[in-house]
Scaffold this active site. Structure first.
Site, PDB file in Angstrom:
ATOM      1  N   GLU A  39       0.831  -1.205   0.000  1.00 13.16           N
ATOM      2  CA  GLU A  39       0.000   0.000   0.000  1.00 13.16           C
ATOM      3  C   GLU A  39       0.867   1.257   0.000  1.00 13.16           C
ATOM      4  OE1 GLU A  39      -3.378  -2.120   2.788  1.00 13.16           O
ATOM      5  OE2 GLU A  39      -1.689  -1.073   3.695  1.00 13.16           O
ATOM      6  N   HIS A 151      -1.925   2.292  14.851  1.00  9.86           N
ATOM      7  CA  HIS A 151      -0.702   2.006  14.104  1.00  9.86           C
ATOM      8  C   HIS A 151       0.514   1.918  15.024  1.00  9.86           C
ATOM      9  CE1 HIS A 151      -3.079   2.627  10.631  1.00  9.86           C
ATOM     10  NE2 HIS A 151      -2.941   3.919  10.510  1.00  9.86           N
TER      11      HIS A 151
END
Length: 169
Positions: A39, A151
């Site tokens: 990504e 994250h």
């Protein structure tokens, strides 16, 4: 504090992302079967007509410049579907390619764990060592850099307990 590393050959300080980029360039230059996918590794590259000249290079810029150097067949942006692109990389590795897969953050491990556990790690054992899966998975771990709670996990130790996987942290 220098969060990079010093290379033994040159003695020059590098950030981890720079060292990763150099390692990818060296591997891809030496072996045509190595390709990178994930990504946001390409991002804006290949869209010069829209004013973009280089890739975003993922969250840490470690793939920046690879698209311009190696092209769209060896540097691939993927959709946000971790299980799908990890599975595609496992298939490519099983067919003789050497994919380097960018899993943006280790927090997304859960959505592709079946591919890693049941396919990447076990294929060699299930087929009596006749087929390997030369797959490199790169991801980020840990808190402290401002990425936010979703994250910031450090769950790489889960992978250490899976036969067939080697973990470097």
């Amino acid at each position: 504090m220098n969060l990079g590393l010093e290379t033994p050959q040159s003695g020059r300080p590098l950030k981890y992302s720079q060292a990763q980029n150099e390692a990818l360039v060296q591997s891809m230059s030496k072996d045509k079967s190595v390709f990178v996918m994930g990504e946001d590794i390409v991002g804006a590259a290949g869209r010069s007509e829209q004013g973009f000249s280089d890739a975003w290079g993922n969250a840490e810029r470690s793939t920046q410049g690879l698209f311009d150097r190696f092209g769209s067949t060896r540097v691939l942006d993927t959709p946000i579907s971790e299980s799908a692109f990890i599975g595609a990389a496992i298939g490519a590795a099983s067919a003789g390619m050497r994919p380097v897969v960018e899993l943006m953050f280790i927090d997304f491990l859960g959505v592709c764990m079946d591919q890693i556990l049941s396919n990447a790690a076990k294929t060699r054992y299930m087929l009596g060592g006749q087929l390997g899966v030369p797959l490199t998975l790169i991801t980020r771990i840990g808190a402290g850099v401002g990425w936010g709670a979703q994250h910031s996990e450090s769950i790489y130790s889960l992978l250490v307990h899976i036969p067939g996987i080697k973990v470097v942290a």
